[in-house]
Design an enzyme around this catalytic site. Sequence first.
Site: not given
Ligand SMILES: *Cc1c(COP(=O)(O)O)cnc(C)c1O
Length: 340
Positions: A82, A220, A184
Amino acid sequence: MANVNIDWDNLSFAYQPVSKRYVANYKDGKWGKGALTEDATVTLNECAGILQYCQEVFEGLKAYKTKDGRVVTFRPDLNAERMIDSAKRLEMPPVSKEMFLEAVDQVVAANVDWIPPYESGGSLYLRPYLFATGPVIGVKPSDEYQFRLFATPVGSYFKNGIKPITICVSDFDRAAPHGTGHIKAGLNYAMSLHAYMTAHSNGFDENMFLDPATRTYVEETGGANFLFVTKDGTIVTPKSDSILPSITRRSLVHIAETLGYKVEQRPVKLAELTDFAECGLCGTAAVICPVGKVVDHGKEIAFPSGMKEMGPVLTKLYETLRGIQLGTAEAPAGWIREIK
Ligand SMILES: *Cc1c(COP(=O)(O)O)cnc(C)c1O
């Protein structure tokens, strides 16, 4: 060995420097060899790309002590992949999967004394990140970058028991259509802080962000994906190009299918919320945090699972994933990376 004196049962989620962190630098078109350092500070040129045009991506994962005393990380290969995707989207040179995993292994091994004991429910939170160090004033990608990975011990997310939260439908958008919602990057968080503080000052724990183009579909929260359970036990999770592909969510979907649940990954309308029996937020921090209520501009949508506990289906998924992470349930092949 480090001289660690921590009250493991009263740890919160706050930064606390530990002995060693990993640093590697990118210069002259290539990544140099990474190494551990005791230096927790970063010294930057005043014109560094991160300071001017916000070129930064990050990851978050945890190292755990299992019941039988092993030290493990959970699917760090997916964090590595990722971060490669995130870096490419911001025109940054990604670090290889091998270097990422080497940094994880080295930092965890160098700080084992800082990993909370199994019984405490805590973990060693790992924060890999990549940022532009070279000076840029005309708008363009930087020529120089740094990759760092630090660790900090964190307590159990549910120290005071698992309590459902109340969230509000936000008037702000988290991500633009065709933007950066799926990577991210710190920039997504910078722009969500105002929405977060607004929700808090109105008495809510989190925001439910909607799809930015039509504001009719659920996306989300600022840092976790949604999982819903229908009244007949089907698991539903929103599908959209502008949500972050949570590793926790992908793992829970796999577990749900293995346990025989029907899973639907599809666009989810805000108007559908009243059809669901359970709702949860999923991410590395909590695995699943139950949502008891969504408030949409005064209109309350209360899930039948209520405000006292996590619903039965999400509880089953939560316990299975926690068991896999803590070594009390069998893990699918490749999900657990043991640190020696
Ligand atoms: C990091 C993150 C998540 C959760 O991802 P995981 O890999 O399960 O920790 C969900 N939404 C956003 C916007 C994030 O930055």
